[in-house]
Design a protein around this motif. Structure first.
Motif, PDB file in Angstrom:
ATOM      1  N   TYR A  38       0.862  -1.180   0.000  1.00 58.73           N
ATOM      2  CA  TYR A  38       0.000   0.000   0.000  1.00 58.73           C
ATOM      3  C   TYR A  38       0.902   1.235   0.000  1.00 58.73           C
ATOM      4  O   TYR A  38       1.986   1.216   0.598  1.00 58.73           O
ATOM      5  N   PHE A  39       0.440   2.280  -0.642  1.00 61.95           N
ATOM      6  CA  PHE A  39       1.250   3.487  -0.819  1.00 61.95           C
ATOM      7  C   PHE A  39       0.443   4.698  -0.375  1.00 61.95           C
ATOM      8  O   PHE A  39      -0.704   4.869  -0.815  1.00 61.95           O
ATOM      9  N   ASP A  40       1.003   5.552   0.469  1.00 60.63           N
ATOM     10  CA  ASP A  40       0.280   6.786   0.729  1.00 60.63           C
ATOM     11  C   ASP A  40       0.354   7.673  -0.511  1.00 60.63           C
ATOM     12  O   ASP A  40       1.152   7.430  -1.431  1.00 60.63           O
ATOM     13  N   ALA A  41      -0.489   8.677  -0.550  1.00 64.39           N
ATOM     14  CA  ALA A  41      -0.555   9.575  -1.708  1.00 64.39           C
ATOM     15  C   ALA A  41       0.173  10.884  -1.418  1.00 64.39           C
ATOM     16  O   ALA A  41      -0.186  11.936  -1.934  1.00 64.39           O
ATOM     17  N   VAL A  42       1.221  10.794  -0.582  1.00 68.96           N
ATOM     18  CA  VAL A  42       1.976  11.993  -0.203  1.00 68.96           C
ATOM     19  C   VAL A  42       3.139  12.161  -1.179  1.00 68.96           C
ATOM     20  O   VAL A  42       4.296  11.886  -0.870  1.00 68.96           O
ATOM     21  N   ALA A  43       2.822  12.538  -2.404  1.00 68.54           N
ATOM     22  CA  ALA A  43       3.832  12.684  -3.452  1.00 68.54           C
ATOM     23  C   ALA A  43       3.763  14.043  -4.132  1.00 68.54           C
ATOM     24  O   ALA A  43       4.619  14.363  -4.932  1.00 68.54           O
ATOM     25  N   TYR A  44       2.745  14.849  -3.826  1.00 65.27           N
ATOM     26  CA  TYR A  44       2.654  16.244  -4.244  1.00 65.27           C
ATOM     27  C   TYR A  44       2.446  16.455  -5.741  1.00 65.27           C
ATOM     28  O   TYR A  44       2.557  17.587  -6.216  1.00 65.27           O
ATOM     29  N   GLY A  45       2.166  15.378  -6.493  1.00 68.13           N
ATOM     30  CA  GLY A  45       1.952  15.581  -7.928  1.00 68.13           C
ATOM     31  C   GLY A  45       1.054  14.517  -8.531  1.00 68.13           C
ATOM     32  O   GLY A  45       1.098  13.346  -8.136  1.00 68.13           O
ATOM     33  N   SER A  46       0.238  14.906  -9.491  1.00 68.29           N
ATOM     34  CA  SER A  46      -0.692  13.975 -10.141  1.00 68.29           C
ATOM     35  C   SER A  46       0.037  12.905 -10.940  1.00 68.29           C
ATOM     36  O   SER A  46      -0.375  11.740 -10.957  1.00 68.29           O
ATOM     37  N   GLU A  47       1.087  13.304 -11.644  1.00 72.55           N
ATOM     38  CA  GLU A  47       1.794  12.327 -12.474  1.00 72.55           C
ATOM     39  C   GLU A  47       2.418  11.248 -11.604  1.00 72.55           C
ATOM     40  O   GLU A  47       2.423  10.067 -11.958  1.00 72.55           O
ATOM     41  N   GLU A  48       2.940  11.642 -10.449  1.00 69.53           N
ATOM     42  CA  GLU A  48       3.527  10.669  -9.541  1.00 69.53           C
ATOM     43  C   GLU A  48       2.468   9.667  -9.069  1.00 69.53           C
ATOM     44  O   GLU A  48       2.706   8.455  -9.045  1.00 69.53           O
ATOM     45  N   LEU A  49       1.297  10.167  -8.690  1.00 72.27           N
ATOM     46  CA  LEU A  49       0.254   9.261  -8.193  1.00 72.27           C
ATOM     47  C   LEU A  49      -0.245   8.330  -9.295  1.00 72.27           C
ATOM     48  O   LEU A  49      -0.491   7.142  -9.053  1.00 72.27           O
ATOM     49  N   GLY A  50      -0.404   8.875 -10.488  1.00 67.86           N
ATOM     50  CA  GLY A  50      -0.829   8.024 -11.596  1.00 67.86           C
ATOM     51  C   GLY A  50       0.178   6.915 -11.849  1.00 67.86           C
ATOM     52  O   GLY A  50      -0.179   5.753 -12.068  1.00 67.86           O
TER      53      GLY A  50
END
Lengths: 391, 391
Positions: free
Chosen positions: A286-298
């Motif tokens: 599981y990964f938190d969504a603390v990456a500050y960017g849409s491209e990273e989350l995608g």
């Protein structure tokens, strides 16, 4: 229940419980909290997490320990539920006996912090749940760790544990931790893996860059190394139901996962002892969504979504060309909103925290996620992972 | 010319020129090449790049130095043109005077290696071009570096330089390198930034994992740190036309770039000295396609393609929601096929190298790239970057 489907749940949010903050104030070496007088003649408390940290650490205040501050922050940003964890460095620096007793006390404190929190209107949920602490320090008896797992499992508002990357001194690929993984898997507790040490600071060079390099790069590198070592040691093969949640969207692990698979494939000894291609394991995490960017989350959802294609060792790297959109939607089920509160506070008197706004905008902007995926990342995935029933 | 549009160009392919291999054989400390007798009674040469390397280094043979082996490898995989670079650790370990003279000799050797290579049928191109070497070692005179830049610029088949991350001993954010960046920018030479040292090996723990951790993680971490330090030092602000090509798809830089931007935004001193949001600079860089996976390449092109939105410091993180596909296509223009030959050789007697096949399949499988983008990544982008005219 329709309302529960729209809850915003923060799974990466920290606290220094009052007992822990007092303990840090009593110390003369890092980690510690000390007072100093500012050039303006005011008294401020500062937190020094690591010896030799830039800028003499950072200012700390009630947002680090007072529950009302946490709830005010949640209200300001529309966060319905937070799964709160102690902030680093946890108990890492303590002798075993102290670590064991303090862990037990802090777990009881955190249970009270959560169980007495307000309810979420229109549901059976409370506003606060928590990750407990294990006394993961060198020289600790494994029985102490197992006792503490049982303590946490019996505290109804604690849904997991947070841990650093040192284990009992030799990292998370240490076979002495095997009974601990087994117990955590059996108890169904989520393991939130979080960095603290970074990598050797000589890598940052001689220029003055504040906390930028250790925070932006060192933290994610540490998480990446720890998770990779767990994969290479077969931990994820032996405990397939272990719920491992990675801070900061897994650091660099997603981007380096195909390279990792290739390096393993070129080493017959390592290949032979693993059950799957390295990329397969990312579908178990599981990964938190603390990456500050849409491209990273995608991208993180891509590497989760593709994992099923890599069940076999030496699987082909060829992507299924038409599967990109479906794969990305599928992967979103293991990505969970977080804020990293109370770190990255706003610089000015802004109404909302830039870091939080950015992470919410990032979710909203992922190319290929529909409303269902976005809402799941905002809260639904967390309710499922932590087994939180709203009714 | 239509045929040129279909050329396959490898921009990440290494050589130990015969003069360099002989030099390594004369050494008694790493880096060195030594002979040993195998358990089967055969004599083999092994390359030890770093002291204490696992498995006593790796076997080396003619594929590391003989040009015919390079051309056979290219023919086997349909590679029309290779831009060849010396493999690490280059001249990093030498005293300044030796480094300067050896750089000059190796640059002349590489020019001959390229200029006498076969022509590409149906075009004016040769099969081989090269990256030269600068004597980047501590104590070197900047004038030696500038002389060597001029030497390389005057050798018609050398189109750039390859360098590690130490500069003249203090990394690539060292102001002593300013005249070198200026000269490289003015000469239009491509700077191929390549790792060698990784990060402190204590991070890898005590388990036997061969070369997996230093290669899969350490190498990309090193490239990420070096590039980030260049961004933070303002090198990319001062030399906007510098052509910087990152090995291994930029390591972890793409995935950590929004986190980097956020950390910078929370440090007013660092923010104030940079002209742009950190993500902007990724649109000025070039990335090889040596990442072994389609999702990785698609993501790298996303972060390149989005860069233009981040020209302003403190730009909003919100993605333009309908721009995903267009952004990804646009970003492909700075991604370039590579093989990392002669490293990652096949384990068995396979007709083709797994590592090469995977990198070609990865390009072919990127979701959202059309045929034009895929062909550009295979070769067209390299022809443009290195100013190679086929007619």
């Amino acid at each position: 229940m329709a309302a529960a489907q729209r809850l915003l749940v923060d799974i990466h949010t920290h606290v220094y419980l009052p007992r822990y903050a007092s303990f840090l104030r009593s110390r003369t070496a890092a980690p510690r909290i000390f007072s100093r007088t500012t050039p303006q003649g005011l008294t401020e408390e500062r937190l020094l997490i690591l010896e030799g940290e830039p800028s003499e650490g950072r200012p700390v205040g009630p947002q680090y320990w007072e529950r009302d501050e946490k709830l005010r922050f949640m209200d300001k940003h529309g966060i319905d539920v937070s799964v709160v964890s102690s902030a680093n460095p946890w108990l890492d620096f303590l002798p075993a006996a102290t670590a064991h007793s303090l862990a037990n006390e802090l777990n009881v404190d955190l249970e009270a912090y959560c169980s007495t929190s307000p309810g979420v209107p229109g549901s059976m949920l409370r506003r606060l749940y928590g990750f407990g602490l294990l006394p993961l320090v060198p020289e600790v008896a494994v029985s102490s760790l197992l006792e503490t797992v049982q303590q946490i499992a019996a505290l109804p508002h604690l849904k997991g544990i947070i841990m650093g990357t040192r284990g009992v001194g030799r990292g998370l690929d240490d076979e002495r931790l095997e009974p601990v993984w087994a117990a955590l898997e059996k108890a169904g507790l989520v393991v939130f893996l979080h960095p603290h040490y970074g990598v050797d600071g000589r890598a940052w060079g001689e220029k003055e860059n504040g906390h930028v390099l250790p925070l932006a790069l060192g933290f994610p590198f540490e998480t990446t190394i720890a998770t990779t070592r767990m994969i290479l040691a077969g931990v994820l093969d032996r405990y397939p139901a272990l719920k491992l949640l990675l801070a900061h969207s897994g650091g660099a692990l997603p981007q380096l996962s195909s390279r990792l698979a290739s390096c393993i494939a070129h080493d017959p000894a390592v290949t032979a002892r693993l059950q799957h291609d390295a990329r397969f394991y990312l579908g178990r995490l599981y990964f938190d969504a603390v990456a500050y960017g849409s491209e990273e989350l995608g991208f993180v959802s891509d590497v989760i979504g593709r994992a099923g294609k890599y069940a076999e060792r030496g699987a082909s790297a060829a992507a299924s060309r038409d599967g990109g959109a479906e794969q990305r939607r599928r992967g979103s089920a293991r990505v969970l909103f977080g804020t990293d509160h109370p770190f990255f506070p706003p610089l000015g008197e802004s109404a909302k925290w830039k870091s939080v706004v950015e992470n919410l905008e990032a979710i909203d902007g992922v190319w290929g996620w529909g409303d269902a995926e976005k809402q799941a990342v905002r809260g639904g995935n967390a309710l499922a992972l932590f087994d939180l029933h709203s009714s």
